[in-house]
Design an enzyme around this catalytic site. Structure first.
Site, PDB file in Angstrom:
ATOM      1  N   CYS A   7       0.848  -1.205   0.000  1.00  0.00           N
ATOM      2  CA  CYS A   7       0.000   0.000   0.000  1.00  0.00           C
ATOM      3  C   CYS A   7       0.882   1.252   0.000  1.00  0.00           C
ATOM      4  CB  CYS A   7      -0.940  -0.002   1.204  1.00  0.00           C
ATOM      5  SG  CYS A   7      -2.358  -1.125   1.025  1.00  0.00           S
ATOM      6  N   ASP A  30      10.095  -6.517  -9.166  1.00  0.00           N
ATOM      7  CA  ASP A  30      10.436  -7.094  -7.866  1.00  0.00           C
ATOM      8  C   ASP A  30      11.831  -6.637  -7.470  1.00  0.00           C
ATOM      9  OD1 ASP A  30       9.282  -9.837  -6.204  1.00  0.00           O
ATOM     10  OD2 ASP A  30      11.349  -9.194  -5.826  1.00  0.00           O
ATOM     11  N   HIS A  46      -6.552  -2.981  -0.829  1.00  0.00           N
ATOM     12  CA  HIS A  46      -5.808  -3.925   0.019  1.00  0.00           C
ATOM     13  C   HIS A  46      -6.626  -5.196   0.217  1.00  0.00           C
ATOM     14  CE1 HIS A  46      -2.902  -5.245   3.077  1.00  0.00           C
ATOM     15  NE2 HIS A  46      -3.958  -5.783   3.660  1.00  0.00           N
ATOM     16  N   ASN A  87       1.565 -16.693  -4.320  1.00  0.00           N
ATOM     17  CA  ASN A  87       1.885 -17.430  -3.106  1.00  0.00           C
ATOM     18  C   ASN A  87       0.871 -17.033  -2.032  1.00  0.00           C
ATOM     19  OD1 ASN A  87       4.199 -18.543  -4.316  1.00  0.00           O
ATOM     20  ND2 ASN A  87       5.406 -16.745  -3.772  1.00  0.00           N
ATOM     21  N   GLY A  93       4.491 -19.679   0.919  1.00  0.00           N
ATOM     22  CA  GLY A  93       5.638 -18.793   0.693  1.00  0.00           C
ATOM     23  C   GLY A  93       5.278 -17.326   0.570  1.00  0.00           C
ATOM     24  N   THR A  95       5.174 -13.719   1.679  1.00  0.00           N
ATOM     25  CA  THR A  95       5.920 -12.909   2.656  1.00  0.00           C
ATOM     26  C   THR A  95       5.341 -11.502   2.809  1.00  0.00           C
ATOM     27  OG1 THR A  95       7.514 -12.201   0.971  1.00  0.00           O
ATOM     28  CG2 THR A  95       8.079 -14.168   2.258  1.00  0.00           C
ATOM     29  N   HIS A  98      -0.293  -8.540   1.109  1.00  0.00           N
ATOM     30  CA  HIS A  98      -1.139  -7.769   0.183  1.00  0.00           C
ATOM     31  C   HIS A  98      -1.117  -8.590  -1.100  1.00  0.00           C
ATOM     32  CE1 HIS A  98      -2.363  -3.641  -1.635  1.00  0.00           C
ATOM     33  NE2 HIS A  98      -2.350  -4.512  -2.651  1.00  0.00           N
ATOM     34  N   HIS A 100      -0.709 -10.344  -4.394  1.00  0.00           N
ATOM     35  CA  HIS A 100       0.141  -9.974  -5.522  1.00  0.00           C
ATOM     36  C   HIS A 100       0.373 -11.182  -6.410  1.00  0.00           C
ATOM     37  CE1 HIS A 100       2.680 -11.118  -2.082  1.00  0.00           C
ATOM     38  NE2 HIS A 100       3.498 -11.665  -2.964  1.00  0.00           N
ATOM     39  N   HIS A 102       3.099 -12.648  -9.238  1.00  0.00           N
ATOM     40  CA  HIS A 102       4.425 -12.545  -9.846  1.00  0.00           C
ATOM     41  C   HIS A 102       4.294 -12.875 -11.329  1.00  0.00           C
ATOM     42  CE1 HIS A 102       6.678 -12.946  -5.875  1.00  0.00           C
ATOM     43  NE2 HIS A 102       5.515 -13.461  -5.543  1.00  0.00           N
TER      44      HIS A 102
HETATM   45  P1  5GP Z   1       5.868 -13.324  -1.845  1.00  0.00           P
HETATM   46  O1  5GP Z   1       7.066 -14.034  -1.281  1.00  0.00           O
HETATM   47  O2  5GP Z   1       5.000 -12.731  -0.747  1.00  0.00           O
HETATM   48  O3  5GP Z   1       5.068 -14.128  -2.826  1.00  0.00           O
HETATM   49  O4  5GP Z   1       6.441 -12.137  -2.708  1.00  0.00           O
HETATM   50  C1  5GP Z   1       6.809 -10.923  -2.180  1.00  0.00           C
HETATM   51  C2  5GP Z   1       7.780 -10.300  -3.148  1.00  0.00           C
HETATM   52  O5  5GP Z   1       7.875  -8.917  -2.864  1.00  0.00           O
HETATM   53  C3  5GP Z   1       9.194 -10.872  -3.058  1.00  0.00           C
HETATM   54  O6  5GP Z   1       9.546 -11.436  -4.317  1.00  0.00           O
HETATM   55  C4  5GP Z   1      10.047  -9.673  -2.680  1.00  0.00           C
HETATM   56  O7  5GP Z   1      11.302  -9.662  -3.335  1.00  0.00           O
HETATM   57  C5  5GP Z   1       9.182  -8.498  -3.090  1.00  0.00           C
HETATM   58  N1  5GP Z   1       9.367  -7.301  -2.291  1.00  0.00           N
HETATM   59  C6  5GP Z   1       9.350  -7.215  -0.928  1.00  0.00           C
HETATM   60  N2  5GP Z   1       9.513  -5.942  -0.539  1.00  0.00           N
HETATM   61  C7  5GP Z   1       9.635  -5.205  -1.676  1.00  0.00           C
HETATM   62  C8  5GP Z   1       9.833  -3.800  -1.915  1.00  0.00           C
HETATM   63  O8  5GP Z   1       9.931  -2.964  -1.020  1.00  0.00           O
HETATM   64  N3  5GP Z   1       9.920  -3.419  -3.218  1.00  0.00           N
HETATM   65  C9  5GP Z   1       9.817  -4.303  -4.257  1.00  0.00           C
HETATM   66  N4  5GP Z   1       9.910  -3.821  -5.485  1.00  0.00           N
HETATM   67  N5  5GP Z   1       9.613  -5.626  -4.059  1.00  0.00           N
HETATM   68  C10 5GP Z   1       9.536  -6.066  -2.783  1.00  0.00           C
HETATM   69 ZN    ZN Z   2      -1.749  -3.338   1.283  1.00  0.00          ZN
END
Ligand code: 5GP
Ligand code: ZN
Length: 114
Positions: A7, A30, A46, A87, A93, A95, A98, A100, A102
Site C-alpha cells: 500500500c 520485484d 488492500h 503465493n 511462501g 511474505t 497484500h 500480488h 508474480h
Molecule cells: P511473496 O514471497 O510474498 O510471494 O512475494 C513478495 C515479493 O515482494 C518478493 O519477491 C520480494 O522480493 C518483493 N518485495 C518485498 N519488498 C519489496 C519492496 O519494497 N519493493 C519491491 N519492489 N519488491 C519487494
Molecule cells: Zn496493502
C-alpha cells in the site's frame, strides 16, 4: 492499509520501479528478481491474500490477468513463455500480506517449484 508495504508503494511512500498503473492495479519490478523479467502486479485495494478473494472483489483478478498478458507482450516474454504465480499463506511462501501476482519470464523456469 497504513502499515502495508505494498500500500505504501502504491501511495508512493516507498519508491518502486513502475511498469504499469491504472485506476485498479499497480505493477512494478520485484526488488529481488528471480528471473530476467520479474514484475509484481497488485490490486490498489488492500486484499490480504487469495483466501480473501470472493464474489464481491473477484473482478480485479480477471483485470490483473489481462494486465499480465499485456505486460508479457510489452516485456518480450509472451512468445517464449512465462509464469504467473500467487503465493498464499505461510506454507505457500507468501511474505507480503497484500495480494500480488508474480509475472516471471526470460529464462527456463523449472517445474515443479520447490
Ligand atoms: P511473496 O514471497 O510474498 O510471494 O512475494 C513478495 C515479493 O515482494 C518478493 O519477491 C520480494 O522480493 C518483493 N518485495 C518485498 N519488498 C519489496 C519492496 O519494497 N519493493 C519491491 N519492489 N519488491 C519487494
Ligand atoms: Zn496493502
Amino acid at each position: 492499509m497504513d502499515s502495508c508495504i505494498f500500500c505504501k508503494i502504491i501511495r508512493g511512500e516507498i519508491p518502486s520501479s513502475k511498469v504499469y498503473e491504472d485506476d485498479k492495479v499497480y505493477a512494478f519490478r520485484d526488488i529481488n528478481p528471480e528471473a530476467p523479467v520479474h514484475v509484481l502486479i497488485i490490486p490498489k485495494v488492500h486484499i490480504k491474500s487469495a483466501n480473501e478473494i470472493n464474489e464481491e472483489n473477484a473482478e480485479i483478478i480477471s483485470h490483473i490477468f489481462i494486465v499480465a498478458s499485456n505486460l508479457a507482450k510489452e516485456l518480450g516474454i509472451a512468445h517464449s513463455g512465462y509464469r504467473i504465480v500467487n503465493n498464499c499463506g505461510e506454507q505457500g511462501g507468501q511474505t507480503v500480506e497484500h495480494l500480488h501476482f508474480h509475472l516471471l519470464g526470460g529464462r527456463d523456469l523449472t517445474w515443479p517449484p520447490g
